[in-house]
Design a protein around this motif. Structure first.
Motif, PDB file in Angstrom:
ATOM      1  N   ASN A  92      30.123  -4.613  10.969  1.00 60.80           N
ATOM      2  CA  ASN A  92      28.988  -5.123  11.835  1.00 60.80           C
ATOM      3  C   ASN A  92      28.238  -3.859  12.248  1.00 60.80           C
TER       4      ASN A  92
ATOM      5  N   ASN B 247      27.210 -12.323  12.935  1.00 57.43           N
ATOM      6  CA  ASN B 247      27.759 -13.060  11.837  1.00 57.43           C
ATOM      7  C   ASN B 247      27.750 -12.316  10.394  1.00 57.43           C
ATOM      8  N   ARG B 248      27.750 -10.831  10.785  1.00 55.16           N
ATOM      9  CA  ARG B 248      28.077 -10.041   9.501  1.00 55.16           C
ATOM     10  C   ARG B 248      27.440 -10.590   8.163  1.00 55.16           C
ATOM     11  N   CYS B 249      26.112 -10.861   8.180  1.00 55.55           N
ATOM     12  CA  CYS B 249      25.356 -11.040   6.850  1.00 55.55           C
ATOM     13  C   CYS B 249      23.903 -10.703   7.122  1.00 55.55           C
TER      14      CYS B 249
ATOM     15  N   ASP C 288      21.854 -10.118  10.635  1.00 54.59           N
ATOM     16  CA  ASP C 288      22.743 -10.673  11.610  1.00 54.59           C
ATOM     17  C   ASP C 288      24.016  -9.834  11.774  1.00 54.59           C
TER      18      ASP C 288
ATOM     19  N   GLU D 225      20.012 -11.027   4.328  1.00 54.49           N
ATOM     20  CA  GLU D 225      19.552 -11.661   3.080  1.00 54.49           C
ATOM     21  C   GLU D 225      18.591 -10.428   2.283  1.00 54.49           C
TER      22      GLU D 225
ATOM     23  N   LYS E 159      31.777  -7.314   5.532  1.00 51.01           N
ATOM     24  CA  LYS E 159      32.730  -6.867   6.185  1.00 51.01           C
ATOM     25  C   LYS E 159      32.436  -5.857   7.054  1.00 51.01           C
TER      26      LYS E 159
ATOM     27  N   THR F  98      21.810 -14.960   0.657  1.00 52.04           N
ATOM     28  CA  THR F  98      22.666 -14.406   2.045  1.00 52.04           C
ATOM     29  C   THR F  98      23.726 -13.557   1.343  1.00 52.04           C
ATOM     30  N   TYR F  99      24.083 -12.369   1.873  1.00 54.12           N
ATOM     31  CA  TYR F  99      25.096 -11.554   1.734  1.00 54.12           C
ATOM     32  C   TYR F  99      26.038 -11.487   2.748  1.00 54.12           C
ATOM     33  N   ASN F 100      27.235 -11.686   2.670  1.00 55.07           N
ATOM     34  CA  ASN F 100      28.322 -11.437   3.897  1.00 55.07           C
ATOM     35  C   ASN F 100      28.925 -10.270   3.554  1.00 55.07           C
TER      36      ASN F 100
ATOM     37  N   ARG G 232      27.565 -10.747  -4.660  1.00 53.38           N
ATOM     38  CA  ARG G 232      27.952 -11.564  -3.262  1.00 53.38           C
ATOM     39  C   ARG G 232      29.372 -11.340  -3.162  1.00 53.38           C
TER      40      ARG G 232
ATOM     41  N   SER H 195      31.388  -9.259  -0.164  1.00 51.35           N
ATOM     42  CA  SER H 195      32.196 -10.221   0.891  1.00 51.35           C
ATOM     43  C   SER H 195      33.616  -9.722   0.757  1.00 51.35           C
TER      44      SER H 195
END
Lengths: 442, 246
Positions: free
Chosen positions: A267, A252-254, A249, A256, A265, A261-263, A293, A297
């Motif tokens: 896109n 939303n910059r993430c 995604d 799995e 920085k 879930t990994y966020n 994680r 992030s």
């Protein structure tokens, strides 16, 4: 004894450089190498050595691995400044070793120029090698991609360490078969993302099976020739996947992996590949998921790799692009953003860029999404202007300036969102001038 | 509407060094004048094309490995190609394709790879693999009794001999061989050259020569092409000619 004195001399030189606030780049390594071309053999370490190589994404992946390992409390020595040739690696070792060549660290993490893998690790034991991708890059300097891959394949025939490979790039995945006795080969992959296409959209390499020469079949292309492929004849590509990124995604910059879930920085789809490689490496060394994680992030390079700035209130995104694929993924990010925007493309043809700029014709400028104006600059400002015009973009909306300062002034005449793409030697001057223009730097 | 048909040979294999840009420039300059263009692609395993059905046949340069594969394929069309050249179909051949249309290519190990033998020249690889003619190049060519400079980029190990009529005289760069005075091979309807860049991107006069040739031949008239806005091309040429020739 000779090596002892070389190291001593380089340590003194390093102190002098520090006094004058100079980093020195690969200077120390160059001098030491000239003194003794076998100096690499002299360095000793007991800790695992991790290397990252690729055409694109080396620095980001390398630095993120080093960052994550550091966050786990380990002492890490790494060439985070991006000096990735033999002399650059020697420089990093010189700065971090004792006079007897001993390096005290928990991990050594290096980004290594693709063509230097066989040279550097001939004498230096490697624990894990990560390979992300191979794209055409400065053909006048590097030669064809195929000969480069063959040299790495030759090196891997006798390599038994961990080998972490991008299973979605056929030219990378094929290296897993270089040494059938190596049981430590791990493949990573990224699930189809929103803007993946059925047909190849940008110039790519992997068209035929390297083993049986059959045309490869693709379920989808993520970007360039990276995607889900398979050889219909010999089943090449059908590997067991160690880490698979899913639910990509970018808005939303993430993403799995194994339901975590990994966020991140940034896109771009290529970042997801880089970070999946980071997660693969860190898992092999049992770094906790929580630390990985947190690291992902908070990690960013901020040196012109998808760097986001506010210049006098105008959102500006700067990205390095030194080859067709680098440019194409930058344009992907631009096209995946529906906002109105203006583009600055800076193209130089200095030695480090390669003198040949014909690669810009492998960039796909078709159907740019909501781009209202394009400024070009650099020593080849007109070449890139012609290229963009020929793709069908209205030439009245293209403004070429050989002078970078003029180009940046012209760019900020409007307060529309900016995307900036700059090639190798133009990146830092462009960043500096933009920051200067925005009062962020003196 | 007047129409130009282009046959693009082996687009999936001869696709290095941005040579595809030549097709894009042709398309741009043909369509900007209100003519239409059809681009057919041919590669291995496709149905055999009739070269006589086209106005322009284009082929670029590729990786060494892929070039030997397609040499075997192309030889099937030798008679058809010779016939098309005789009939005046325009052939634009860059780098590897330039070599392929000659008598033979002798590789570093002395092996002879037969060419199409359409033209009398032949190519021998340089004994030192690492030493290649690489760099910017400027040549002077004569098109319909009009002299103009052509700017490009060369990157070849092969040294081409026995050229009866060169495409141009070298003003800057190497040419057919190291430090040669001549570059490429030329006849009215054939340009065979080492110039990438892509060749047509910075040389609108040359591109228009090809377009005019095709229209005149096909529609049997002496057409005057509408002028286009070549501001960027002219600025680019001025900048680079200053840089390379002064």
């Amino acid at each position: 004894m000779k090596n002892f004195f070389i190291i001593l001399a380089m340590k003194i030189l390093n102190i002098i450089l520090k006094i004058f606030h100079k980093n020195g780049g690969n200077l120390l390594g160059k001098i030491a190498f000239n003194w003794n071309p076998e100096i690499l053999k002299y360095f000793k370490t007991n800790c695992p050595v991790i290397a990252v190589s690729a055409t694109n994404g080396k620095t980001m992946t390398n630095n993120c691995i080093a960052y994550t390992l550091k966050n786990s409390g380990y002492k890490v020595v790494s060439n985070v400044e991006g000096n990735n040739m033999e002399t650059g690696i020697i420089s990093t070792l010189l700065k971090n070793c004792s006079l007897f060549g001993k390096i005290k660290a928990d991990f050594l993490v290096f980004e290594v120029d693709e063509s230097y893998i066989p040279i550097v690790f001939k004498d230096f034991k490697l624990d894990t090698l990560v390979i992300l991708n191979f794209f055409r890059d400065q053909l006048d300097r590097n030669g064809e991609v195929e000969s480069l891959i063959l040299r790495i394949n030759e090196f891997l025939k006798t390599y038994n360490g961990n080998l972490i490979l991008n299973n979605d790039d056929p030219n990378v995945a094929r290296l897993g078969q270089a040494n059938p006795e190596n049981l430590n080969v791990y493949y990573f992959s990224v699930d189809k993302y929103k803007y993946a296409t059925e047909n190849i959209k940008e110039a790519g390499e992997g068209k035929f099976c390297p083993f049986c020469k059959t045309k490869l079949e693709y379920e989808y292309y993520q970007y360039s020739h990276v995607g889900k492929f398979n050889c219909p004849n010999c089943n090449f590509g059908n590997n067991e996947i160690y880490k698979l990124a899913t639910n990509i995604d970018l808005k939303n910059r993430c993403f799995e992996i194994n339901d975590v879930t990994y966020n991140i920085k940034g896109n771009s789809i290529y970042l997801v590949y880089n970070y999946t490689a980071v997660i693969s490496v860190c898992s092999l060394y049992n770094i906790s998921t929580e630390i990985i994680r947190n690291s992902l992030s908070t990690f960013s390079l901020n040196n012109g790799r998808l760097e986001e700035l506010e210049i006098n209130g105008v959102k500006t995104i700067i990205n390095l692009a030194k080859n067709p694929t680098g440019s194409n993924v930058s344009l992907r990010i631009l096209n995946e953003d529906d906002d109105e925007k203006e583009l600055l493309f800076v193209l130089n043809d200095n030695i480090a860029d390669g003198f040949d700029v014909s690669w810009i014709w492998d960039i796909n400028f078709d159907n740019l999404n909501n781009v209202s104006r394009i400024i070009t600059s650099g020593t080849r400002a007109y070449d890139i202007a012609i290229r963009i015009k020929t793709s069908g973009f209205d030439s009245c909306k293209i403004e070429p300036y050989l002078d970078l300062t003029e180009a940046i002034q012209a760019l900020y005449k409007t307060d529309i969102k900016k995307y900036v793409i700059a090639n190798y030697t133009s990146l830092q001057p462009t960043r500096k001038q933009i920051k200067h223009f925005g009062g962020l730097e003196k | 509407m007047k129409e130009i048909k282009i046959l693009y040979l082996y687009p999936d294999m001869l696709e290095l060094y941005g040579d595809y840009g030549n097709i894009q420039v042709l398309k741009y300059r043909i369509e900007s004048r209100g003519y239409s263009v059809i681009i057919d692609r041919y590669s291995i395993d496709d149905d055999a094309p009739d070269f006589n059905n086209y106005d322009i046949v284009f082929a670029g340069g590729g990786a060494d490995n892929e070039q030997s594969i397609l040499a075997e394929d192309l030889i099937k069309y030798k008679d058809n190609i010779k016939d098309a050249i005789k009939n005046g179909v325009f052939f634009l051949l860059i780098c590897g394709s330039y070599q392929l249309f000659g008598k033979y290519y002798k590789d570093v190990d002395g092996n002879i790879i037969p060419g199409l033998d359409v033209f009398d020249y032949y190519t021998e690889s340089n004994p030192d693999r690492k030493s290649r003619c690489i760099g910017n190049i400027v040549i002077e060519v004569e098109l319909n009794n009009f002299k103009t400079t052509v700017i490009g980029f060369e990157n070849h190990g092969g040294q081409t001999f026995n050229i009866s009529r060169p495409f141009g005289n070298v003003l800057f760069g190497n040419g057919n061989k190291f430090n040669d005075t001549q570059e490429g091979y030329f006849q009215n309807n054939v340009i065979a050259t080492y110039l990438h860049g892509p060749l047509l991107s910075k040389n609108p006069v040359l591109t228009d020569y090809i377009i005019k040739y095709c229209l005149d031949r096909k529609y049997n008239e002496n057409i005057i092409l509408e002028n286009l806005n070549d501001e960027f091309e002219n600025l680019c040429r001025e900048q680079l000619l200053n840089r390379f020739l002064k």
